[in-house]
Enzyme design. Structure first.
Site, PDB file in Angstrom:
ATOM      1  N   GLY A 191       0.797  -1.121  -0.163  1.00  0.00           N
ATOM      2  CA  GLY A 191       0.103  -0.119   0.273  1.00  0.00           C
ATOM      3  C   GLY A 191       1.208   1.340   0.158  1.00  0.00           C
ATOM      4  O   GLY A 191       0.671   1.819   0.485  1.00  0.00           O
ATOM      5  N   ALA A 192       1.853   1.653  -0.800  1.00  0.00           N
ATOM      6  CA  ALA A 192       2.905   2.521  -0.775  1.00  0.00           C
ATOM      7  C   ALA A 192       2.785   3.633  -1.698  1.00  0.00           C
ATOM      8  O   ALA A 192       3.813   4.179  -2.056  1.00  0.00           O
ATOM      9  CB  ALA A 192       4.223   1.854  -0.571  1.00  0.00           C
ATOM     10  N   VAL A 213      -2.886  -7.712  -2.589  1.00  0.00           N
ATOM     11  CA  VAL A 213      -2.612  -8.359  -0.853  1.00  0.00           C
ATOM     12  C   VAL A 213      -3.572  -9.055  -0.780  1.00  0.00           C
ATOM     13  O   VAL A 213      -3.066 -10.110  -0.021  1.00  0.00           O
ATOM     14  CB  VAL A 213      -1.733  -7.490   0.159  1.00  0.00           C
ATOM     15  N   TYR A 221     -13.378  -2.564  11.090  1.00  0.00           N
ATOM     16  CA  TYR A 221     -11.641  -1.849  11.001  1.00  0.00           C
ATOM     17  C   TYR A 221     -11.164  -2.463  12.185  1.00  0.00           C
ATOM     18  O   TYR A 221     -10.396  -2.435  11.666  1.00  0.00           O
ATOM     19  CB  TYR A 221     -12.259  -0.496  10.233  1.00  0.00           C
ATOM     20  N   LYS A 272      -7.913  -5.019  13.039  1.00  0.00           N
ATOM     21  CA  LYS A 272      -6.705  -4.309  12.791  1.00  0.00           C
ATOM     22  C   LYS A 272      -6.516  -4.282  14.452  1.00  0.00           C
ATOM     23  O   LYS A 272      -4.954  -5.207  15.119  1.00  0.00           O
ATOM     24  CB  LYS A 272      -6.939  -2.654  13.483  1.00  0.00           C
ATOM     25  N   ILE A 277      -4.503  10.790  10.652  1.00  0.00           N
ATOM     26  CA  ILE A 277      -2.854  10.741  10.077  1.00  0.00           C
ATOM     27  C   ILE A 277      -3.697  11.044   8.778  1.00  0.00           C
ATOM     28  O   ILE A 277      -4.675  10.951   8.236  1.00  0.00           O
ATOM     29  CB  ILE A 277      -2.277   9.570   9.728  1.00  0.00           C
TER      30      ILE A 277
HETATM   31  P1  NDP Z   1      -4.390   5.892   1.819  1.00  0.00           P
HETATM   32  O1  NDP Z   1      -6.142   5.327   1.640  1.00  0.00           O
HETATM   33  O2  NDP Z   1      -4.018   7.096   2.359  1.00  0.00           O
HETATM   34  O3  NDP Z   1      -3.709   4.951   1.623  1.00  0.00           O
HETATM   35  C1  NDP Z   1      -3.511   3.412   1.397  1.00  0.00           C
HETATM   36  C2  NDP Z   1      -3.265   3.174   0.602  1.00  0.00           C
HETATM   37  O4  NDP Z   1      -3.195   1.548   0.643  1.00  0.00           O
HETATM   38  C3  NDP Z   1      -2.407   2.706  -1.164  1.00  0.00           C
HETATM   39  O5  NDP Z   1      -1.424   3.033  -1.990  1.00  0.00           O
HETATM   40  C4  NDP Z   1      -3.534   1.794  -1.670  1.00  0.00           C
HETATM   41  O6  NDP Z   1      -3.137   1.855  -3.215  1.00  0.00           O
HETATM   42  C5  NDP Z   1      -2.963   0.581  -0.777  1.00  0.00           C
HETATM   43  N1  NDP Z   1      -3.898  -0.664  -0.843  1.00  0.00           N
HETATM   44  C6  NDP Z   1      -5.270  -0.251  -0.200  1.00  0.00           C
HETATM   45  N2  NDP Z   1      -5.847  -2.056  -0.466  1.00  0.00           N
HETATM   46  C7  NDP Z   1      -5.346  -2.397  -0.543  1.00  0.00           C
HETATM   47  C8  NDP Z   1      -4.720  -4.225  -1.262  1.00  0.00           C
HETATM   48  N3  NDP Z   1      -5.827  -4.864  -0.854  1.00  0.00           N
HETATM   49  N4  NDP Z   1      -3.818  -4.405  -2.178  1.00  0.00           N
HETATM   50  C9  NDP Z   1      -2.670  -3.708  -1.713  1.00  0.00           C
HETATM   51  N5  NDP Z   1      -3.053  -2.145  -1.628  1.00  0.00           N
HETATM   52  C10 NDP Z   1      -3.728  -1.729  -1.335  1.00  0.00           C
HETATM   53  O7  NDP Z   1      -4.785   5.262   3.675  1.00  0.00           O
HETATM   54  P2  NDP Z   1      -3.476   5.445   4.445  1.00  0.00           P
HETATM   55  O8  NDP Z   1      -2.345   5.582   4.177  1.00  0.00           O
HETATM   56  O9  NDP Z   1      -4.238   6.917   5.292  1.00  0.00           O
HETATM   57  O10 NDP Z   1      -3.270   4.213   5.126  1.00  0.00           O
HETATM   58  C11 NDP Z   1      -1.780   3.094   5.477  1.00  0.00           C
HETATM   59  C12 NDP Z   1      -2.355   1.826   6.620  1.00  0.00           C
HETATM   60  O11 NDP Z   1      -2.416   2.868   8.104  1.00  0.00           O
HETATM   61  C13 NDP Z   1      -3.932   1.222   7.112  1.00  0.00           C
HETATM   62  O12 NDP Z   1      -3.893   0.112   7.020  1.00  0.00           O
HETATM   63  C14 NDP Z   1      -4.756   2.235   7.358  1.00  0.00           C
HETATM   64  O13 NDP Z   1      -5.745   1.545   7.776  1.00  0.00           O
HETATM   65  C15 NDP Z   1      -3.761   3.099   8.595  1.00  0.00           C
HETATM   66  N6  NDP Z   1      -4.332   4.074   9.146  1.00  0.00           N
HETATM   67  C16 NDP Z   1      -3.688   4.860   9.037  1.00  0.00           C
HETATM   68  C17 NDP Z   1      -5.089   6.212   9.614  1.00  0.00           C
HETATM   69  C18 NDP Z   1      -5.239   7.504   9.099  1.00  0.00           C
HETATM   70  O14 NDP Z   1      -5.232   8.157   9.872  1.00  0.00           O
HETATM   71  N7  NDP Z   1      -5.182   7.722   8.002  1.00  0.00           N
HETATM   72  C19 NDP Z   1      -5.034   6.113  11.006  1.00  0.00           C
HETATM   73  C20 NDP Z   1      -4.615   4.222  11.441  1.00  0.00           C
HETATM   74  C21 NDP Z   1      -4.156   3.259  10.492  1.00  0.00           C
HETATM   75  P3  NDP Z   1      -4.087   2.189  -4.431  1.00  0.00           P
HETATM   76  O15 NDP Z   1      -3.492   3.881  -3.899  1.00  0.00           O
HETATM   77  O16 NDP Z   1      -3.137   1.693  -5.316  1.00  0.00           O
HETATM   78  O17 NDP Z   1      -5.343   1.357  -4.372  1.00  0.00           O
END
Ligand code: NDP
Length: 245
Positions: A14-15, A66, A157, A161, A190
């Site tokens: 998810g990068a 994933v 969710y 988690k 975040i």
């Molecule tokens: P974003 O929605 O900004 O980004 C999510 C990323 O995950 C994207 O790169 C997306 O890819 C990728 N992704 C989603 N589903 C899949 C999958 N099935 N396979 C591969 N890649 C996937 O999320 P955040 O950066 O905010 O969150 C990142 C992590 O941090 C998550 O696990 C989230 O639950 C956790 N988190 C976030 C918080 C927040 O406040 N933002 C708070 C607490 C935890 P693409 O864009 O290509 O679809």
């Protein structure tokens, strides 16, 4: 075999955006070759790779879901063949599909659990096999404050988690003696696309620091946990939440 033999190697799921992107860049700064996994957003993923290179590092893109066992299995087979070692795995991919539990469609329950928990299984198992042969490595998974204290409208969710935390603690104790560490980072709110719809101003009132966090603030903790500086830390959950809990 990898062309990046002078570097450590990390896989970040998810990068393409948000926290995962910040982790990829932070790891690149720490001399990792970074596999940038994502599900759909090619343009954003390409931008992450540019940022990784601008940070003086290198990496490559790998698009797969994933939660899809076959796709993830094929990708991991390819990675384990081409790269001599895997130093770090960051299980960051995650989604939300919020609703009050009684209104929650089964598909939304399944999708959130699958991305987080099936994703963890699909990625972590092959990586640990490789790390066991190397007798070293670090796995960091991104949970959430919701996995620790729950959150109204996020039963799926929170369950996913919390599951990540249980799995990490169990596996960490299974393989602690083998030189491999597994930890969880549990962020609060975040600033990423994920919270676009959240009532941020209201939530700020319950954050002791009075602000939301940045992806970089999470990424630095992930990088630390992956490094040898964290050599005696395993099976832990580290909050990055401005004092929320
Ligand atoms: P974003 O929605 O900004 O980004 C999510 C990323 O995950 C994207 O790169 C997306 O890819 C990728 N992704 C989603 N589903 C899949 C999958 N099935 N396979 C591969 N890649 C996937 O999320 P955040 O950066 O905010 O969150 C990142 C992590 O941090 C998550 O696990 C989230 O639950 C956790 N988190 C976030 C918080 C927040 O406040 N933002 C708070 C607490 C935890 P693409 O864009 O290509 O679809």
């Amino acid at each position: 075999m990898s062309e990046a033999i002078d570097k450590k190697m990390a896989i970040v799921t998810g990068a393409s955006r948000g926290i995962g992107r910040a982790v990829a860049v932070e790891m690149a700064r720490d001399n990792y070759f970074v596999i940038i996994n994502y599900r759909s957003n090619d343009a954003a993923a390409a931008e992450t790779l540019e940022l990784v290179r601008s940070a003086g590092g290198d990496g490559e893109l790998m698009r797969f879901d994933v939660a899809d066992s076959a796709a993830a299995g094929a990708a991991m087979e390819d990675i384990t063949k081409r790269f001599a070692g895997i130093d770090a795995l960051v299980n960051n991919a995650g989604i939300t599909a919020d609703n009050l539990f009684l209104m929650m469609p089964e598909a939304d329950w399944d999708a959130v659990i699958a991305t987080t928990l099936k994703g963890f299984y699909n990625m972590t198992k092959p990586v640990l096999r490789k790390m066991l042969r190397q007798k070293k490595g670090s796995v960091v998974s991104i949970a959430s404050v919701a996995g620790l204290i729950g959150n109204k409208g996020q039963a799926n969710y929170s369950a996913a988690k919390a599951g990540l935390i249980g799995a990490t603690r169990s596996i960490a104790s299974e393989i602690a003696k083998k030189g491999i560490r597994l930890n969880v980072v549990a962020p609060g709110l975040i600033e990423t696309d994920m919270i676009k719809e959240a009532p941020v101003e209201m939530i700020k009132n319950i954050i002791p620091m009075g602000r939301i966090g940045t992806p970089e603030e999470v990424a630095k903790v992930v990088r630390f946990l992956c490094s040898d500086d964290a050599s005696y830390i395993t099976g832990q959950v580290i909050g990055v939440n401005g004092g929320m809990i």
